[in-house]
Design a protein around this motif. Sequence first.
Motif, PDB file in Angstrom:
ATOM      1  N   MET A 125       0.778  -1.408   0.126  1.00  0.00           N
ATOM      2  CA  MET A 125      -0.350  -0.156  -0.065  1.00  0.00           C
ATOM      3  C   MET A 125       0.558   1.678   0.432  1.00  0.00           C
ATOM      4  N   SER A 126       1.699   1.014  -0.131  1.00  0.00           N
ATOM      5  CA  SER A 126       2.686   2.178  -0.406  1.00  0.00           C
ATOM      6  C   SER A 126       3.791   2.186  -1.496  1.00  0.00           C
ATOM      7  N   PRO A 127       3.096   2.710  -2.937  1.00  0.00           N
ATOM      8  CA  PRO A 127       3.643   2.663  -3.805  1.00  0.00           C
ATOM      9  C   PRO A 127       4.746   3.710  -3.506  1.00  0.00           C
ATOM     10  N   THR A 128       5.722   3.680  -5.537  1.00  0.00           N
ATOM     11  CA  THR A 128       6.362   5.489  -5.276  1.00  0.00           C
ATOM     12  C   THR A 128       5.783   5.762  -6.373  1.00  0.00           C
ATOM     13  N   TYR A 129       6.325   7.292  -6.306  1.00  0.00           N
ATOM     14  CA  TYR A 129       5.326   7.903  -7.796  1.00  0.00           C
ATOM     15  C   TYR A 129       6.118   8.946  -8.384  1.00  0.00           C
ATOM     16  N   GLY A 130       5.693   9.166  -9.917  1.00  0.00           N
ATOM     17  CA  GLY A 130       6.097  10.013 -10.037  1.00  0.00           C
ATOM     18  C   GLY A 130       8.046  10.312 -10.825  1.00  0.00           C
ATOM     19  N   ARG A 131       8.530  10.594 -10.730  1.00  0.00           N
ATOM     20  CA  ARG A 131      10.554  10.584 -11.593  1.00  0.00           C
ATOM     21  C   ARG A 131      10.666   9.342 -10.299  1.00  0.00           C
ATOM     22  N   LYS A 132      10.472   9.251  -9.431  1.00  0.00           N
ATOM     23  CA  LYS A 132      11.197   8.062  -8.417  1.00  0.00           C
ATOM     24  C   LYS A 132      10.840   6.555  -9.082  1.00  0.00           C
ATOM     25  N   VAL A 133       9.898   6.279  -9.906  1.00  0.00           N
ATOM     26  CA  VAL A 133       9.406   5.658 -10.146  1.00  0.00           C
ATOM     27  C   VAL A 133      10.547   4.981 -11.790  1.00  0.00           C
ATOM     28  N   PHE A 134      10.784   5.574 -12.222  1.00  0.00           N
ATOM     29  CA  PHE A 134      12.996   5.182 -12.906  1.00  0.00           C
ATOM     30  C   PHE A 134      13.613   4.877 -12.000  1.00  0.00           C
ATOM     31  N   VAL A 135      13.922   5.647 -10.708  1.00  0.00           N
ATOM     32  CA  VAL A 135      14.716   5.529 -10.231  1.00  0.00           C
ATOM     33  C   VAL A 135      14.607   3.772  -9.509  1.00  0.00           C
ATOM     34  N   LYS A 136      13.369   3.293  -9.547  1.00  0.00           N
ATOM     35  CA  LYS A 136      13.495   1.614  -9.161  1.00  0.00           C
ATOM     36  C   LYS A 136      13.274   0.814 -11.015  1.00  0.00           C
ATOM     37  N   ILE A 137      12.884   0.970 -11.873  1.00  0.00           N
ATOM     38  CA  ILE A 137      12.958   1.146 -13.300  1.00  0.00           C
ATOM     39  C   ILE A 137      14.597   0.720 -13.267  1.00  0.00           C
ATOM     40  N   ASN A 138      15.107   1.822 -12.902  1.00  0.00           N
ATOM     41  CA  ASN A 138      16.948   2.108 -14.023  1.00  0.00           C
ATOM     42  C   ASN A 138      17.642   1.010 -12.556  1.00  0.00           C
ATOM     43  N   ARG A 139      17.273   0.380 -11.845  1.00  0.00           N
ATOM     44  CA  ARG A 139      17.769  -0.132 -10.559  1.00  0.00           C
ATOM     45  C   ARG A 139      17.358  -2.180 -11.034  1.00  0.00           C
ATOM     46  N   GLU A 140      15.817  -1.849 -11.276  1.00  0.00           N
ATOM     47  CA  GLU A 140      16.072  -3.241 -11.415  1.00  0.00           C
ATOM     48  C   GLU A 140      16.472  -3.480 -12.688  1.00  0.00           C
ATOM     49  N   PHE A 141      16.860  -3.196 -13.847  1.00  0.00           N
ATOM     50  CA  PHE A 141      17.426  -3.186 -15.165  1.00  0.00           C
ATOM     51  C   PHE A 141      18.967  -3.229 -14.769  1.00  0.00           C
ATOM     52  N   LEU A 142      19.155  -2.053 -14.325  1.00  0.00           N
ATOM     53  CA  LEU A 142      20.963  -2.773 -13.942  1.00  0.00           C
ATOM     54  C   LEU A 142      21.503  -3.988 -12.656  1.00  0.00           C
ATOM     55  N   THR A 143      20.499  -4.172 -12.011  1.00  0.00           N
ATOM     56  CA  THR A 143      20.232  -5.811 -11.136  1.00  0.00           C
ATOM     57  C   THR A 143      20.547  -6.684 -11.936  1.00  0.00           C
ATOM     58  N   LEU A 144      19.461  -7.249 -12.989  1.00  0.00           N
ATOM     59  CA  LEU A 144      19.178  -7.823 -14.059  1.00  0.00           C
ATOM     60  C   LEU A 144      20.173  -8.000 -15.091  1.00  0.00           C
ATOM     61  N   ALA A 145      20.983  -7.113 -15.414  1.00  0.00           N
ATOM     62  CA  ALA A 145      21.988  -6.919 -16.422  1.00  0.00           C
ATOM     63  C   ALA A 145      23.975  -7.336 -15.868  1.00  0.00           C
ATOM     64  N   LYS A 146      23.440  -6.702 -14.538  1.00  0.00           N
ATOM     65  CA  LYS A 146      24.874  -7.687 -13.809  1.00  0.00           C
ATOM     66  C   LYS A 146      24.817  -8.658 -14.305  1.00  0.00           C
ATOM     67  N   ASP A 147      23.707  -9.653 -13.607  1.00  0.00           N
ATOM     68  CA  ASP A 147      23.621 -10.978 -13.775  1.00  0.00           C
ATOM     69  C   ASP A 147      23.005 -11.698 -14.875  1.00  0.00           C
ATOM     70  N   LEU A 148      22.943 -11.388 -15.660  1.00  0.00           N
ATOM     71  CA  LEU A 148      23.209 -11.659 -17.009  1.00  0.00           C
ATOM     72  C   LEU A 148      24.283 -12.136 -17.491  1.00  0.00           C
ATOM     73  N   HIS A 149      24.931 -10.772 -16.987  1.00  0.00           N
ATOM     74  CA  HIS A 149      26.745 -10.425 -18.215  1.00  0.00           C
ATOM     75  C   HIS A 149      27.721 -11.280 -16.848  1.00  0.00           C
ATOM     76  N   ILE A 150      27.050 -12.037 -15.967  1.00  0.00           N
ATOM     77  CA  ILE A 150      27.784 -12.842 -15.025  1.00  0.00           C
ATOM     78  C   ILE A 150      27.262 -14.209 -15.461  1.00  0.00           C
ATOM     79  N   ARG A 151      26.394 -14.629 -15.751  1.00  0.00           N
ATOM     80  CA  ARG A 151      25.738 -16.281 -16.112  1.00  0.00           C
ATOM     81  C   ARG A 151      26.326 -15.657 -17.575  1.00  0.00           C
ATOM     82  N   PHE A 152      26.261 -15.370 -18.261  1.00  0.00           N
ATOM     83  CA  PHE A 152      26.352 -15.523 -19.905  1.00  0.00           C
ATOM     84  C   PHE A 152      27.394 -14.413 -20.266  1.00  0.00           C
ATOM     85  N   PRO A 153      28.795 -14.846 -20.282  1.00  0.00           N
ATOM     86  CA  PRO A 153      29.674 -13.637 -20.170  1.00  0.00           C
ATOM     87  C   PRO A 153      30.332 -13.183 -21.850  1.00  0.00           C
ATOM     88  N   ASP A 154      28.779 -14.337 -22.899  1.00  0.00           N
ATOM     89  CA  ASP A 154      29.205 -14.777 -24.316  1.00  0.00           C
ATOM     90  C   ASP A 154      27.985 -13.601 -25.349  1.00  0.00           C
TER      91      ASP A 154
END
Length: 349
Positions: A125-154
Amino acid sequence: MNDKNDEEDIGKKFPYSAIVFAGLALTVIGFIILYNRFSILSSYVILKGNESNALAMGQFQSYFIAIAASLFSLVGIIFLILTFKKQSDSFRRERFENQFFEMMKIYRENVSEMDYVAPDSLDEMSPTYGRKVFVKINREFLTLAKDLHIRFPDIIERDLTSITYLIIFFGVANEGDEMLMLSLRKHLYINRYPQVENYIKTLSNQRTIYNRKVKKFGGHQIRLGHYFRHLYQTVLFVHSQEFLTQNEKYDYIKLLRGQMSTHEQAVFFYNSLSPLGSKWELRFRNALTYELARDMNNNEMYRNNKPISKSDFLITEYRLIQNIPEGFTDPINPRIFYNILEFEEDDQF
């Protein structure tokens, strides 16, 4: 590209109609001077009493006056046309600005209306609003990208960005999972990296902290789909205005870019490397060399029925991601794919 823009700007600051008007004005002044000289000569002939020469001189003066009157009329008509054109240009600019600032308003509303409950949130019941949503999306993207990069370096860097962004955008829940796999197969990512399919299945088993029934990667299509469509239409609207100089277009789009936070520009950068955002630029050029791309039949490519030129590379032309600091999007480096774009941080050195 800059030389062409400078020539265009000069042409619009000093229009040919103004040059024509100045030429006609000088011609009229010349006729007035000649007329005065002939008036003096005519008076001299009359004083000498040569009636035949005086008659000829009078006829010539009448002819001369008729030409001068026609020229004055022509100048008046041209002045009227120029006045009408100026009013027309002012009206066109006013109409353009009204629509542009209305689109800016819609852009701000699109951002302010965003809301998102992040997977690591403790309270649904405590969502993030406005521009702060992009902070969350960017964090999700980088976490996932780093994990993919480690698992599949090719996986090469652009494909790593595209695969990660498609997962973030469509998600792995319900219909999003089907659209994600369809997109990955369509663009041959599964063909090149078959291990990604199993990786996505593992993501599908992950859940949020606030609700163990909700999948962690639910996707952001509902937030980003309309946002990017409107952003693209706004930039393209300005870019396609032929009455604006390139510098004027840049200034208007700079107003829009000034509204974008660093995290917004980062998410925008990821989008531009993916198939969903390649229409901004990378669909039309080599990703590393800036050479114009050609279609499958080796023909030149078009946007809105016009052949693509280097000035149509929208991200580079309008420096739309120039505020991303170096290292902000690691392990993805925007300077590799936009290597002639002047980043703001680079300007300080």
